[in-house]
Design a protein around this motif. Sequence first.
Motif, PDB file in Angstrom:
ATOM      1  N   GLY A  23       7.593 -41.746   3.640  1.00  0.00           N
ATOM      2  CA  GLY A  23       7.449 -42.355   4.965  1.00  0.00           C
ATOM      3  C   GLY A  23       7.091 -43.831   4.875  1.00  0.00           C
ATOM      4  O   GLY A  23       7.604 -44.660   5.627  1.00  0.00           O
ATOM      5  N   GLU A  24       6.222 -44.155   3.933  1.00  0.00           N
ATOM      6  CA  GLU A  24       5.820 -45.553   3.757  1.00  0.00           C
ATOM      7  C   GLU A  24       6.992 -46.395   3.265  1.00  0.00           C
ATOM      8  O   GLU A  24       7.221 -47.505   3.755  1.00  0.00           O
ATOM      9  CB  GLU A  24       4.641 -45.637   2.772  1.00  0.00           C
ATOM     10  N   SER A  27       9.549 -46.719   6.135  1.00  0.00           N
ATOM     11  CA  SER A  27       9.017 -47.627   7.170  1.00  0.00           C
ATOM     12  C   SER A  27       9.122 -49.084   6.731  1.00  0.00           C
ATOM     13  O   SER A  27       9.446 -49.962   7.537  1.00  0.00           O
ATOM     14  CB  SER A  27       7.549 -47.287   7.476  1.00  0.00           C
ATOM     15  N   TYR A  30      12.838 -50.246   6.829  1.00  0.00           N
ATOM     16  CA  TYR A  30      13.413 -50.375   8.185  1.00  0.00           C
ATOM     17  C   TYR A  30      12.558 -51.241   9.096  1.00  0.00           C
ATOM     18  O   TYR A  30      12.756 -51.225  10.303  1.00  0.00           O
ATOM     19  CB  TYR A  30      13.610 -48.991   8.809  1.00  0.00           C
ATOM     20  N   ARG A  31      11.652 -52.003   8.524  1.00  0.00           N
ATOM     21  CA  ARG A  31      10.790 -52.857   9.348  1.00  0.00           C
ATOM     22  C   ARG A  31      11.599 -53.707  10.310  1.00  0.00           C
ATOM     23  O   ARG A  31      12.582 -54.319   9.914  1.00  0.00           O
ATOM     24  CB  ARG A  31       9.969 -53.785   8.443  1.00  0.00           C
ATOM     25  N   LEU A  55       6.128 -42.107   9.792  1.00  0.00           N
ATOM     26  CA  LEU A  55       6.948 -43.311   9.979  1.00  0.00           C
ATOM     27  C   LEU A  55       6.253 -44.229  10.979  1.00  0.00           C
ATOM     28  O   LEU A  55       5.687 -43.764  11.971  1.00  0.00           O
ATOM     29  CB  LEU A  55       8.344 -42.942  10.500  1.00  0.00           C
ATOM     30  N   THR A  56       6.307 -45.528  10.705  1.00  0.00           N
ATOM     31  CA  THR A  56       5.648 -46.487  11.591  1.00  0.00           C
ATOM     32  C   THR A  56       6.660 -47.347  12.344  1.00  0.00           C
ATOM     33  O   THR A  56       6.279 -48.244  13.076  1.00  0.00           O
ATOM     34  CB  THR A  56       4.691 -47.391  10.784  1.00  0.00           C
ATOM     35  N   VAL A  57       7.955 -47.076  12.160  1.00  0.00           N
ATOM     36  CA  VAL A  57       8.991 -47.788  12.922  1.00  0.00           C
ATOM     37  C   VAL A  57       9.399 -46.901  14.103  1.00  0.00           C
ATOM     38  O   VAL A  57       9.208 -45.689  14.050  1.00  0.00           O
ATOM     39  CB  VAL A  57      10.230 -48.105  12.038  1.00  0.00           C
TER      40      VAL A  57
END
Length: 181
Positions: A23-24, A27, A30-31, A55-57
Amino acid sequence: MHPDIERVLLGREEIQERVKMLGETISADYRGKELLAVGVLKGSVVFLADLLRVLTVPVELDFIAVSSYGASSTTTGVVRILKDLDRSVTGKEVLLVEDIVDTGLTLKYLTDHLYQQEPAGLKVCALLDKPSRRRVPVTIDYLGFSIPDEFVVGYGLDYAGRYRNLPDICVLRREIYEARE
Ligand code: PRP
Ligand code: MN
Ligand code: MG
């Protein structure tokens, strides 16, 4: 442990750690973009549910259902679409999410199918890979674990529709699938 299970191959903590790392990485890659995660029903749902939450996106979600295995433990080689995507992936950054790549036939079929719709990008994330079983070459951009050729179930993976709910990835006892074939 479930009586049909021979042993745990990958335990829940080890899986979670690896999913977090994937996931990191995804993410970071795909920033600044928005992702369309496409889950391949049914096997990918447990992995996808965990992956999404690290995921952070911004992520949209869609599903495609295919089947090649039916109730057998070995592939028939014929891939069928049981449920197509709700919307076309044209112009989208697509991340195809699979639980396992075995012969590669499912993945090859799906990537060909998605490329026809001209996505902006198409990458593949698979939790498991069994490279010794490959029949067609495929690219896995984000891989969780490479595993030996053993029949595994759990964490979404089934045998004859069962065992998807097991929290660990487990080796199924040989008697279970040999008795049915
Ligand atoms: C399994 C697995 C992959 C595919 C991999 O799906 O979830 O999608 O087989 O095999 P391959 O590389 O040999 O094509 P299955 O057809 O069992 O459907 P399911 O996900 O609903 O269990
Ligand atoms: Mn599947
Ligand atoms: Mg299956």
